[in-house]
Design an enzyme around this catalytic site. Structure first.
Site, PDB file in Angstrom:
ATOM      1  N   CYS A 153      70.311  10.584  73.043  1.00 17.23           N
ATOM      2  CA  CYS A 153      70.390  11.931  73.634  1.00 17.23           C
ATOM      3  C   CYS A 153      71.837  12.318  73.915  1.00 17.23           C
ATOM      4  O   CYS A 153      72.244  13.437  73.648  1.00 17.23           O
ATOM      5  CB  CYS A 153      69.644  11.995  74.973  1.00 17.23           C
ATOM      6  SG  CYS A 153      68.099  11.114  75.050  1.00 17.23           S
ATOM      7  N   ASP A 154      72.605  11.422  74.484  1.00 18.30           N
ATOM      8  CA  ASP A 154      73.895  11.810  75.072  1.00 18.30           C
ATOM      9  C   ASP A 154      75.126  11.232  74.355  1.00 18.30           C
ATOM     10  O   ASP A 154      76.250  11.612  74.674  1.00 18.30           O
ATOM     11  CB  ASP A 154      73.942  11.372  76.546  1.00 18.30           C
ATOM     12  CG  ASP A 154      72.865  12.068  77.366  1.00 18.30           C
ATOM     13  OD1 ASP A 154      72.526  13.214  77.017  1.00 18.30           O
ATOM     14  OD2 ASP A 154      72.352  11.478  78.333  1.00 18.30           O
ATOM     15  N   CYS A 162      70.211   7.131  77.829  1.00 21.14           N
ATOM     16  CA  CYS A 162      69.758   7.443  76.470  1.00 21.14           C
ATOM     17  C   CYS A 162      70.932   7.762  75.557  1.00 21.14           C
ATOM     18  O   CYS A 162      71.487   8.869  75.590  1.00 21.14           O
ATOM     19  CB  CYS A 162      68.780   8.616  76.500  1.00 21.14           C
ATOM     20  SG  CYS A 162      68.181   9.074  74.866  1.00 21.14           S
TER      21      CYS A 162
END
Ligand code: NDP
Length: 313
Positions: A140-141, A137
């Site tokens: 997200c990261d 992701c």
């Protein structure tokens, strides 16, 4: 076997969608039962820091965040149970759910929050370095790889989107595509080709993610020439698609050809009255914790309305 008690609402799954549905349903005195499934807390439990969920200005560790979701659902009286829903029968009312292939639970309504799972390449090194540089992701990261070199694997819209997103943060992005063309839509392809620090490596497969404690590189192979080489990188993003966790609903609920459940009229209703769906099991586009939580709330409100109309609560 069932003791003939019929629950008002059973929530299947314990990610942000399931717990949010539980918080709303419990506060509406619906006495919800929630089955946590095989991965209590869902996909966020395999994420390190969550920095884009509103209300956590300093960010929060994924598993810790899901413990807070659970605590909040418990506080209002959700009956949270261990166990996996392994079968469903929506052919007659009340609906029947089979738990762990043995116990049967009857319910007037169901909120499906079974989520989706990222597909992985299946390499030992990919699994070992998960959350240590390996991610599925970028939204997200990606932030953690500002100014670094990263790889994205895949050739579809997800990979194109993630690679383009990462190109704005990272120093250099390599997109590993196993064929000599992208599956992604034209507009997404254009964005890939326009990004100056994004290099597409065609006919390229991952042999191994390199590194012992964290990602240090990737060994790739050109599947036309057989040539192998190592590329130093710090982030390895796999974007080869997601699989909605909806197998148990096959033949019972309408789904698209990739298994995502279909909803009616912008609500969370499925084609079976009293069966609602929230989160990634019905969402192939947004897939964020906050959008899952939002649809969990919607599902609880839809279920409450349904139970009231049926004069059950
Ligand atoms: P897709 O199934 O569309 O694409 C998967 C990609 O990964 C393909 O290019 C495939 O290669 C590649 N792949 C699969 N397995 C491997 C493997 N083992 N090794 C290397 N590469 C592999 O999945 P997406 O998640 O990209 O998209 C799913 C759906 O969601 C699509 O309908 C898409 O349009 C949609 N979507 C839309 C977005 C948007 O509109 N903003 C954003 C993201 C997704 P190959 O091509 O060779 O099969």
């Amino acid at each position: 076997m069932s003791d003939n008690k019929v629950e008002n609402v059973v929530i299947v799954g314990s990610g942000p969608a399931g717990y949010t549905a539980a918080i709303y349903a419990a506060r509406a005195a619906m006495k919800p039962v929630l089955y946590q499934g095989g991965q209590p807390g869902g996909q966020l439990t395999i994420t390190n820091d969550v920095e884009n969920f509103p209300g956590y200005p300093k960010g929060i560790n994924g598993p810790a965040m899901m413990m807070e979701f659970q605590e909040q659902a418990t506080r209002f009286g959700t009956d949270i149970r261990h166990g996996m829903v392994t079968g469903v029968d929506f052919s007659s009312k009340p609906y029947k759910l089979t738990i762990d292939d043995k116990e049967e639970v009857l319910t007037h309504s169901v909120i499906i929050s079974t989520g989706a799972s990222a597909k992985w390449l299946g390499l030992e090194s990919e699994q070992r370095l998960n959350s240590k540089g390996v991610s599925a992701c970028a939204v997200c990261d990606g932030f953690f790889y500002r100014g670094m070199d990263v790889v994205v694997v895949g050739g579809g819209d997800s990979a194109a989107e993630e690679a383009t997103y990462l190109s704005k943060l990272a120093n250099k992005v390599y997109l590993l595509v196993r064929r000599d063309e992208l599956r992604a839509s034209k507009i997404m392809q254009e964005r890939v080709f326009e990004a100056k620090n994004l290099e597409v490596l065609w006919n390229t497969e991952t042999v191994e993610v390199l590194g012992s404690e964290e990602v240090e590189g990737v060994r790739v192979k050109n599947n036309k020439t057989g040539e192998e080489k190592d590329i130093p990188i710090q982030g390895f993003f796999v974007a080869i698609g997601h699989q909605p966790n909806t197998d148990i609903f096959k033949g019972q609920l309408e789904m698209d050809d990739t298994g995502y459940l279909k909803t009616l009229n912008g609500s969370t209703a499925t084609d079976i009255p009293g069966v609602f769906v929230s989160g990634d099991a019905a969402d192939k586009i947004y897939r964020q914790a906050v959008t899952a939580a939002g649809t969990g709330c919607m599902a609880a409100l839809d279920a409450e309305k349904y139970l009231a109309a049926e004069k059950i609560i």
